[in-house]
Motif scaffolding. Structure first.
Motif, short mmCIF file in Angstrom:
data_model
loop_
_atom_site.label_atom_id
_atom_site.label_comp_id
_atom_site.label_asym_id
_atom_site.label_seq_id
_atom_site.Cartn_x
_atom_site.Cartn_y
_atom_site.Cartn_z
N ASN A 160 0.82 -1.21 0.00
CA ASN A 160 0.00 0.00 0.00
C ASN A 160 0.86 1.27 0.00
O ASN A 160 0.51 2.26 -0.64
N LEU A 161 1.98 1.23 0.72
CA LEU A 161 2.87 2.40 0.72
C LEU A 161 3.47 2.61 -0.67
O LEU A 161 3.56 3.75 -1.16
N CYS A 162 3.89 1.53 -1.29
CA CYS A 162 4.45 1.63 -2.65
C CYS A 162 3.42 2.19 -3.63
O CYS A 162 3.74 2.99 -4.51
N MET A 163 2.17 1.77 -3.45
CA MET A 163 1.10 2.25 -4.32
C MET A 163 0.90 3.75 -4.13
O MET A 163 0.75 4.50 -5.11
N ASN A 164 0.92 4.22 -2.90
CA ASN A 164 0.72 5.64 -2.65
C ASN A 164 1.88 6.48 -3.21
O ASN A 164 1.66 7.57 -3.74
N ILE A 165 3.10 5.97 -3.10
CA ILE A 165 4.24 6.71 -3.66
C ILE A 165 4.12 6.78 -5.17
O ILE A 165 4.42 7.81 -5.79
N SER A 166 3.66 5.70 -5.78
CA SER A 166 3.47 5.71 -7.24
C SER A 166 2.42 6.73 -7.66
O SER A 166 2.51 7.34 -8.72
N ARG A 167 1.40 6.94 -6.81
CA ARG A 167 0.37 7.93 -7.11
C ARG A 167 0.97 9.34 -7.13
O ARG A 167 0.59 10.18 -7.95
N HIS A 168 1.91 9.59 -6.22
CA HIS A 168 2.55 10.91 -6.18
C HIS A 168 3.45 11.13 -7.40
O HIS A 168 3.60 12.26 -7.86
N ALA A 169 4.03 10.06 -7.90
CA ALA A 169 4.94 10.18 -9.05
C ALA A 169 4.20 10.21 -10.39
O ALA A 169 4.78 10.56 -11.41
N ARG A 170 2.91 9.87 -10.34
CA ARG A 170 2.16 9.68 -11.58
C ARG A 170 2.17 10.91 -12.48
O ARG A 170 2.35 10.81 -13.69
N GLN A 171 2.00 12.08 -11.90
CA GLN A 171 1.89 13.28 -12.73
C GLN A 171 3.20 13.63 -13.43
O GLN A 171 3.21 14.38 -14.40
N THR A 220 11.93 8.93 -9.59
CA THR A 220 11.22 9.88 -10.44
C THR A 220 10.96 11.18 -9.70
O THR A 220 11.21 12.28 -10.21
N LEU A 221 10.45 11.07 -8.48
CA LEU A 221 10.17 12.26 -7.68
C LEU A 221 11.45 13.03 -7.38
O LEU A 221 11.48 14.27 -7.39
N LEU A 222 12.52 12.31 -7.12
CA LEU A 222 13.78 12.94 -6.75
C LEU A 222 14.40 13.70 -7.92
O LEU A 222 15.00 14.76 -7.74
N THR A 223 14.26 13.17 -9.12
CA THR A 223 14.89 13.79 -10.28
C THR A 223 13.99 14.81 -10.98
O THR A 223 14.50 15.72 -11.65
#
Length: 490
Positions: A160-171, A220-223
């Motif tokens: 579930n945590l991995c899924m939420n992080i992926s949601r933040h990176a989606r855009q 992705t978020l970091l870069t």
């Protein structure tokens, strides 16, 4: 009751203190508890009471009923059992605040066995739910006996945590003309998720592999996100860095994400950028807290990087030939700033981690380490870690020589110093300033010889270096000549 009346009631309640506040908190908790047994409140009445309670709960003084076992149970049941999302979130805000302010309430919550419902709520694609539930579980990782392994294995916490992080990176990966302006709750939720991920992987290292699916999204978020020049490790950037600390990099898929084909150095370069900005702006106390994890992460990445990336990191972080125009550590490059921090007495953790990183970049070879950073910066670290220093490490060497070469510098002319390096200062010999000194008298020579004799004897006794006292060697070779008492100094 009208909206204006409810607002007025909430404002007047917030102004209560002392016995009046305690009485009102008790009244609210009694109504919320009674409502769990027999529904006697309308949705807006229930939400109003929880809003008032949230204001009261910000200060534990005279708010005792909130922090009791019964109070935590009332908030937990409203938070995880209510069919109303509004009521649920209002209750969870009160609960999260209680767990934050009073450590003993965390075990009370764990004893209620709501971990499964909490983990399930993380599936909701809602940033308020993500923020509140991640914070609640995060707080239970301190001062409670929560079974983290069970949360991962049975209740799908890692998934579930991995899924939420992926949601933040989606855009950042979907095709958009422009990244939309983020709702502040987006970052708040992401930070809480990353904090929880770090704690879980820290306290349950046997399950860190379960979080590997988050790696590409974190990168992705970091870069893709901008890095502030004034606060480069301000959350969520610092939180993203910390979240990578415990993820294993050894797997083939992880390595492919870290070092993507065609852009091997993309992620490493972003970390170098963050590091350079950070050591320029943060004070010593902030360096210890914020920059140490970044340095540790760079060591971990270097250890797992392909040789091409390792060489790139060496070029970026070790002193260049331009740095050697001066005594090492005096330029303003990233490498020089790192060298200065490696001897900073007020940042022991940063000092140790930088020296360890530079030693790693030198292939854990003492001679290369001395050559790369100069004996002045290398000696303390090597002595502290009982690393023997090869005798030839102190000889001047050439930058143009092949790797591992160790040519002696000729003392005949300055032209022959070209490309040669002083092993102590790391400076190019032909860039050293000439210092005119008066010739030493015989008495001064004797005092200096005596001082050096003592130093060599002390060094020999440490056993760290294999050295031979020059005076002893000269005597054994018959090169010692006794002078008459009336001998004059030349």
């Amino acid at each position: 009751m009208s909206a204006s009346a409810r607002t007025s009631s909430s404002a007047s309640s917030a102004e209560l203190s002392g016995a009046a506040k305690l009485e009102d908190v008790t009244r609210i908790m009694d109504k919320l508890a009674s409502d769990l047994h027999t529904i006697n409140l309308l949705p807006h009445q229930r939400d109003e009471l929880l809003q008032q309670l949230k204001v009261y709960g910000r200060d534990p003084t005279n708010s005792d009923p909130i922090f009791t076992k019964e109070g935590i149970e009332v908030l937990t049941r409203h938070g995880f059992n209510s069919p109303s999302l509004t009521t649920s979130r209002n209750a969870l805000r009160c609960l999260a605040n209680a767990l934050l302010l009073r450590a003993d309430t965390r075990q009370m919550f764990v004893d209620l066995r709501y971990e499964q419902k909490a983990c399930n709520k993380l599936k909701n694609d809602n940033r308020d739910d993500e923020f509140l539930v991640s914070r609640i579980i995060f707080l239970t990782t301190y001062d409670s006996n929560v079974n983290i392994e069970k949360l991962i294995d049975q209740y799908h916490l890692a998934e579930n945590l991995c899924m939420n992080i992926s949601r933040h990176a989606r855009q950042y990966v979907t095709k958009q003309k422009k990244i939309k302006e983020l709702d502040p709750m987006e970052d708040m939720a992401l930070i809480e998720t990353l904090k929880l991920m770090f704690n879980v992987t820290h306290f349950c290292p046997q399950r860190t592999a379960a979080f590997s699916p988050a790696l590409p999204h974190i990168l992705t978020l970091l870069t893709k996100r901008a890095v502030s020049s004034s606060k480069p490790l301000e959350p969520p950037i610092g939180s993203l860095v910390n979240s990578l600390m415990n993820i294993p990099f050894e797997q083939k898929d992880s390595l492919a994400q870290l070092f993507p084909k065609g852009a091997l150095n993309t992620n490493v370069d972003r970390l170098h950028e963050i590091l350079e900005k950070s050591i320029k702006v943060y004070a010593d106390d902030e360096l210890e807290q914020l920059v140490s994890p970044l340095l540790t992460l760079l060591r971990k990445i270097y250890e797992n990087a392909p040789r091409e990336v390792q060489k790139h990191m060496q070029r970026a972080l070790l002193p260049s030939e331009a740095d050697r125009e001066k005594v090492l550590g005096r330029a303003e490059s990233l490498a020089s700033r790192l060298l200065r921090l490696s001897t900073n007495p007020t940042t022991p953790q940063v000092r140790e981690t930088i020296s360890s990183l530079l030693f790693d970049l030198s292939d854990n070879d003492a001679r290369k380490f001395v050559h790369n950073v100069g004996y002045g910066f290398a000696s303390g670290f090597l002595f502290q870690h009982n690393v023997p220093i090869p005798e030839n490490a102190m000889e001047a060497y050439s930058l143009s020589g092949s790797e591992g070469s160790n040519a002696r510098a000729s003392q005949d002319s300055r032209e022959q110093f070209a490309g040669m390096v002083n092993p102590v200062t790391g400076q190019l010999l032909d860039r050293e300033e000439n210092v005119e000194e008066e010739p030493m008298t015989m008495e001064e020579k004797e005092r200096e010889a005596e001082r050096l004799f003592v130093l060599f004897e002390r060094l020999k006794k440490t056993g760290v270096m294999s050295v031979k006292n020059p005076a002893e060697a000269a005597y054994q070779e018959g090169r010692v000549v006794e002078l008459d008492d009336d001998a004059k100094s030349e």
